[in-house]
Design an enzyme around this catalytic site. Structure first.
Site, mmCIF file in Angstrom:
data_model
loop_
_atom_site.group_PDB
_atom_site.id
_atom_site.type_symbol
_atom_site.label_atom_id
_atom_site.label_comp_id
_atom_site.label_asym_id
_atom_site.label_seq_id
_atom_site.Cartn_x
_atom_site.Cartn_y
_atom_site.Cartn_z
ATOM 1 N N SER A 13 -4.004 -33.586 6.099
ATOM 2 C CA SER A 13 -3.840 -32.942 7.397
ATOM 3 C C SER A 13 -5.009 -33.306 8.321
ATOM 4 O O SER A 13 -5.177 -34.473 8.670
ATOM 5 C CB SER A 13 -3.698 -31.435 7.199
ATOM 6 O OG SER A 13 -3.228 -30.794 8.354
ATOM 7 N N ASP A 72 7.828 -30.934 8.018
ATOM 8 C CA ASP A 72 6.451 -30.859 8.480
ATOM 9 C C ASP A 72 6.413 -31.208 9.964
ATOM 10 O O ASP A 72 6.942 -32.249 10.363
ATOM 11 C CB ASP A 72 5.592 -31.843 7.680
ATOM 12 C CG ASP A 72 4.108 -31.782 8.031
ATOM 13 O OD1 ASP A 72 3.733 -31.056 8.968
ATOM 14 O OD2 ASP A 72 3.319 -32.468 7.357
ATOM 15 N N HIS A 91 4.529 -29.254 4.715
ATOM 16 C CA HIS A 91 3.107 -29.528 4.914
ATOM 17 C C HIS A 91 2.292 -28.754 3.872
ATOM 18 O O HIS A 91 2.575 -27.594 3.568
ATOM 19 C CB HIS A 91 2.693 -29.084 6.315
ATOM 20 C CG HIS A 91 1.330 -29.519 6.712
ATOM 21 N ND1 HIS A 91 1.079 -30.741 7.276
ATOM 22 C CD2 HIS A 91 0.124 -28.889 6.632
ATOM 23 C CE1 HIS A 91 -0.202 -30.856 7.531
ATOM 24 N NE2 HIS A 91 -0.814 -29.741 7.142
#
Length: 309
Positions: A155, A249, A279
């Site tokens: 991320s 996501d 995610h």
């Protein structure tokens, strides 16, 4: 395809009334919530074993070294945790570093870079680049192979890893052999379709991303700056990459655009999209066979890149 059944209970919990949202309120409160969701709920018995763990100082930054049972010299992976540049630390991502250490057969250096809004862009980027330079300077006591230093992150950490790969190329080093970008944030310019398609209900939300962005960089900053949006940078000459995305996501499309752009620029790129997942799935391997399989596949791709180097 639908959300994988193994993560449906977790999603039901995260979406339940009264569950605190990460991207809301004061950063300190959100950090406590994130730590409660990760460190506090983690069963130590489920942690992947590694040969040894050592806390170190990476210049002024905290670091933690994870060593595999594999005989050296081995690759060194510098890992940057996720959390929207606002949340997370070495402890919240202890499980990520352990998995990479074991599955890749590498020494992992997990780095606690400074967080926003106390340290806004580009300070976390500068920290990440300094950490890679520190790893290169100390590689003899880390993995021992200066030709196999990789960067990795999930991320926000994937963003930092991608940016550092570009920075290191432009600065003439340190030489980076590969990059593992786990559902990375690669672009703060365009409103990608997946941001709307997966705006709510899949852990990371569009409103979370807006909150993270507002904390990370002020509106006076050009979002197309490559040190913020690596998709907007020059991609030729970058190290081989593994780019991982998840179907449900908000960051999916920008991540896949980055993989495609890397490939078009002549960078050897392995792109994995894991359907049915969300995610942050790297943290869900303990309870989800699908997440564990995706995790192992992602790490295997990095291992192959490093072993072919």
């Amino acid at each position: 395809m639908p959300v994988d059944p193994s993560i449906e209970p977790l999603l039901a919990l995260l979406n339940s009334p009264g569950m605190p949202r990460l991207g809301a309120g004061a950063p300190d409160e959100a950090r406590r919530t994130f730590r409660a969701m990760t460190v506090d709920l983690r069963d130590p018995a489920t942690l992947v074993p590694v040969a040894s763990i050592e806390d170190v100082s990476v210049g002024p930054l905290p670091g933690r070294i994870y060593r595999p049972s594999t005989a050296g010299p081995v690759p060194t992976v510098v890992f940057f945790h996720g959390g929207g540049f606002v949340l997370g630390d070495i402890d919240t991502h202890d499980d990520h570093a352990r998995w990479i250490c074991r599955e890749v057969g590498a020494v992992v250096l997990s780095v606690g870079y400074r967080l926003a809004p106390e340290s806004r862009w580009p300070e976390p980027v500068d920290d990440a680049l300094s950490a890679v330079r520190w790893a290169a300077e100390h590689v003899d006591s880390l993995g021992g192979d200066a030709t196999r230093i990789a960067v990795a992150g999930d991320s926000a950490g994937g963003n930092l890893a991608a940016v550092v790969a570009q920075d290191a190329r432009d600065a003439g080093g340190p030489a980076i052999a590969a990059q593992l970008l786990l559902y990375p944030a690669t672009d703060f310019v365009e409103e990608w379709p997946s941001m709307a398609e997966n705006a709510e209900g899949y852990f990371l939300t569009a409103s979370d991303m807006a909150w993270f962005s507002a904390n990370y960089f002020p509106p006076t900053v050009d979002p197309a700056d490559p040190r913020l949006s690596p998709l907007r940078g020059r991609l030729e000459g970058l190290p081989p990459a593994v780019v991982v995305t998840a179907e449900f996501d908000p960051l999916r499309d920008a991540g896949e655009a980055y993989a495609a752009a890397l490939s078009a620029a002549g960078v050897p790129t392995v792109a994995h999209r894991f359907d049915g997942l969300i995610h942050g799935f790297f943290a869900m391997a303990v309870t989800s066979p699908a997440c564990e399989k995706a995790l192992r596949t992602s790490c295997a791709s990095l291992r192959e890149l490093l072993n072919s180097h």
